[in-house]
Scaffold this motif. Sequence first.
Motif, PDB file in Angstrom:
ATOM      1  N   LYS A   1     -86.137 -16.867 -35.488  1.00  9.56           N
ATOM      2  CA  LYS A   1     -85.395 -18.019 -34.970  1.00  9.56           C
ATOM      3  C   LYS A   1     -86.291 -19.012 -34.235  1.00  9.56           C
ATOM      4  O   LYS A   1     -85.819 -20.063 -33.810  1.00  9.56           O
ATOM      5  N   THR A   2     -87.581 -18.708 -34.103  1.00  9.63           N
ATOM      6  CA  THR A   2     -88.525 -19.661 -33.498  1.00  9.63           C
ATOM      7  C   THR A   2     -89.244 -20.485 -34.557  1.00  9.63           C
ATOM      8  O   THR A   2     -90.034 -21.358 -34.217  1.00  9.63           O
ATOM      9  N   VAL A   3     -88.979 -20.195 -35.831  1.00 11.25           N
ATOM     10  CA  VAL A   3     -89.611 -20.936 -36.931  1.00 11.25           C
ATOM     11  C   VAL A   3     -88.598 -21.953 -37.445  1.00 11.25           C
ATOM     12  O   VAL A   3     -87.496 -21.583 -37.851  1.00 11.25           O
ATOM     13  N   PHE A   4     -88.991 -23.223 -37.423  1.00  7.00           N
ATOM     14  CA  PHE A   4     -88.093 -24.294 -37.826  1.00  7.00           C
ATOM     15  C   PHE A   4     -88.581 -24.962 -39.094  1.00  7.00           C
ATOM     16  O   PHE A   4     -89.775 -25.132 -39.290  1.00  7.00           O
ATOM     17  N   ASP A   5     -87.641 -25.360 -39.931  1.00  2.14           N
ATOM     18  CA  ASP A   5     -87.965 -26.187 -41.080  1.00  2.14           C
ATOM     19  C   ASP A   5     -88.357 -27.554 -40.517  1.00  2.14           C
ATOM     20  O   ASP A   5     -87.596 -28.138 -39.758  1.00  2.14           O
ATOM     21  N   PRO A   6     -89.531 -28.068 -40.866  1.00  3.79           N
ATOM     22  CA  PRO A   6     -89.971 -29.324 -40.256  1.00  3.79           C
ATOM     23  C   PRO A   6     -89.105 -30.529 -40.630  1.00  3.79           C
ATOM     24  O   PRO A   6     -89.113 -31.533 -39.931  1.00  3.79           O
ATOM     25  N   GLU A   7     -88.351 -30.441 -41.713  1.00  2.23           N
ATOM     26  CA  GLU A   7     -87.522 -31.573 -42.130  1.00  2.23           C
ATOM     27  C   GLU A   7     -86.104 -31.486 -41.578  1.00  2.23           C
ATOM     28  O   GLU A   7     -85.378 -32.469 -41.592  1.00  2.23           O
TER      29      GLU A   7
ATOM     30  N   TYR B   1     -83.695 -18.996 -39.841  1.00  2.00           N
ATOM     31  CA  TYR B   1     -82.705 -17.922 -39.889  1.00  2.00           C
ATOM     32  C   TYR B   1     -81.293 -18.512 -39.985  1.00  2.00           C
ATOM     33  O   TYR B   1     -80.492 -18.105 -40.819  1.00  2.00           O
ATOM     34  N   GLU B   2     -80.998 -19.480 -39.127  1.00  2.00           N
ATOM     35  CA  GLU B   2     -79.679 -20.116 -39.144  1.00  2.00           C
ATOM     36  C   GLU B   2     -79.462 -20.927 -40.417  1.00  2.00           C
ATOM     37  O   GLU B   2     -78.330 -21.089 -40.869  1.00  2.00           O
ATOM     38  N   LEU B   3     -80.551 -21.439 -41.001  1.00  2.00           N
ATOM     39  CA  LEU B   3     -80.444 -22.166 -42.264  1.00  2.00           C
ATOM     40  C   LEU B   3     -80.091 -21.238 -43.420  1.00  2.00           C
ATOM     41  O   LEU B   3     -79.674 -21.696 -44.475  1.00  2.00           O
ATOM     42  N   GLY B   4     -80.283 -19.943 -43.225  1.00  2.00           N
ATOM     43  CA  GLY B   4     -79.991 -18.989 -44.294  1.00  2.00           C
ATOM     44  C   GLY B   4     -81.149 -18.805 -45.253  1.00  2.00           C
ATOM     45  O   GLY B   4     -80.954 -18.363 -46.386  1.00  2.00           O
ATOM     46  N   LEU B   5     -82.363 -19.127 -44.808  1.00  2.00           N
ATOM     47  CA  LEU B   5     -83.529 -18.976 -45.668  1.00  2.00           C
ATOM     48  C   LEU B   5     -84.057 -17.544 -45.697  1.00  2.00           C
ATOM     49  O   LEU B   5     -84.847 -17.201 -46.575  1.00  2.00           O
ATOM     50  N   ILE B   6     -83.632 -16.713 -44.753  1.00  2.35           N
ATOM     51  CA  ILE B   6     -84.069 -15.314 -44.721  1.00  2.35           C
ATOM     52  C   ILE B   6     -83.040 -14.489 -45.481  1.00  2.35           C
ATOM     53  O   ILE B   6     -81.876 -14.424 -45.104  1.00  2.35           O
ATOM     54  N   TYR B   7     -83.483 -13.853 -46.556  1.00  3.23           N
ATOM     55  CA  TYR B   7     -82.574 -13.060 -47.389  1.00  3.23           C
ATOM     56  C   TYR B   7     -82.580 -11.590 -46.991  1.00  3.23           C
ATOM     57  O   TYR B   7     -81.561 -10.925 -47.103  1.00  3.23           O
TER      58      TYR B   7
ATOM     59  N   SER C   1     -75.522 -20.834 -41.296  1.00  2.92           N
ATOM     60  CA  SER C   1     -74.593 -20.294 -40.297  1.00  2.92           C
ATOM     61  C   SER C   1     -73.636 -21.394 -39.845  1.00  2.92           C
ATOM     62  O   SER C   1     -73.877 -22.589 -40.067  1.00  2.92           O
ATOM     63  N   GLU C   2     -72.564 -20.989 -39.185  1.00  2.00           N
ATOM     64  CA  GLU C   2     -71.610 -21.964 -38.655  1.00  2.00           C
ATOM     65  C   GLU C   2     -72.298 -22.888 -37.653  1.00  2.00           C
ATOM     66  O   GLU C   2     -72.034 -24.096 -37.620  1.00  2.00           O
ATOM     67  N   ASP C   3     -73.202 -22.327 -36.824  1.00  2.00           N
ATOM     68  CA  ASP C   3     -73.929 -23.146 -35.848  1.00  2.00           C
ATOM     69  C   ASP C   3     -74.795 -24.195 -36.535  1.00  2.00           C
ATOM     70  O   ASP C   3     -74.887 -25.332 -36.089  1.00  2.00           O
ATOM     71  N   ALA C   4     -75.454 -23.800 -37.627  1.00  2.00           N
ATOM     72  CA  ALA C   4     -76.307 -24.733 -38.369  1.00  2.00           C
ATOM     73  C   ALA C   4     -75.460 -25.846 -38.986  1.00  2.00           C
ATOM     74  O   ALA C   4     -75.838 -27.020 -38.940  1.00  2.00           O
ATOM     75  N   LYS C   5     -74.329 -25.480 -39.549  1.00  2.43           N
ATOM     76  CA  LYS C   5     -73.446 -26.485 -40.147  1.00  2.43           C
ATOM     77  C   LYS C   5     -72.948 -27.458 -39.087  1.00  2.43           C
ATOM     78  O   LYS C   5     -72.881 -28.676 -39.316  1.00  2.43           O
ATOM     79  N   LEU C   6     -72.619 -26.941 -37.914  1.00  5.77           N
ATOM     80  CA  LEU C   6     -72.157 -27.782 -36.823  1.00  5.77           C
ATOM     81  C   LEU C   6     -73.274 -28.733 -36.391  1.00  5.77           C
ATOM     82  O   LEU C   6     -73.043 -29.923 -36.181  1.00  5.77           O
TER      83      LEU C   6
END
Length: 131
Positions: free
Chosen positions: A43-49, A55-61, A121-126
């Motif tokens: 959760k400390t790694v962010f997509d730069p764009e 994790y919240e983006l759902g990139l971790i399977y 995640s719901e938080d990411a969508k929000l």
Amino acid sequence: MAAARRRAVSEDIAVTHGAWTPEGETPPPAQKVSEDAIISVLKTVFDPEIPIDIYELGLIYAVEIEDDGKVKVEMTLTTPSCPSAQELPAQVEESVRLVPGVTDVTVEVVWDPPWDQGRMSEDAKLAMNMY
């Protein structure tokens, strides 16, 4: 970024120490790597764009943790042509290596199933005003 990852790890993991005996110091017991600690550093790694962690983006399977401390992370990217295709997996590996007890890290980028916004995640969508 690295300082935030170290802080996340130190907040989630209790440090254990060896003991002193008449024969000398004993090594500390082997730390079992917790899934919560791995998720915390992911959760400390962010997509730069996108200002949302991967994790919240759902990139971790998947996250697999073996008893000997080896960790395998299966992840994807938002698109195969993602400009961060080299940088994000490297950041994931670097972050997971900071977790005490981790002995080795393998990060595999997978494309099946393809990522879509439904994995967020719901938080990411929000955060992205997707409601």
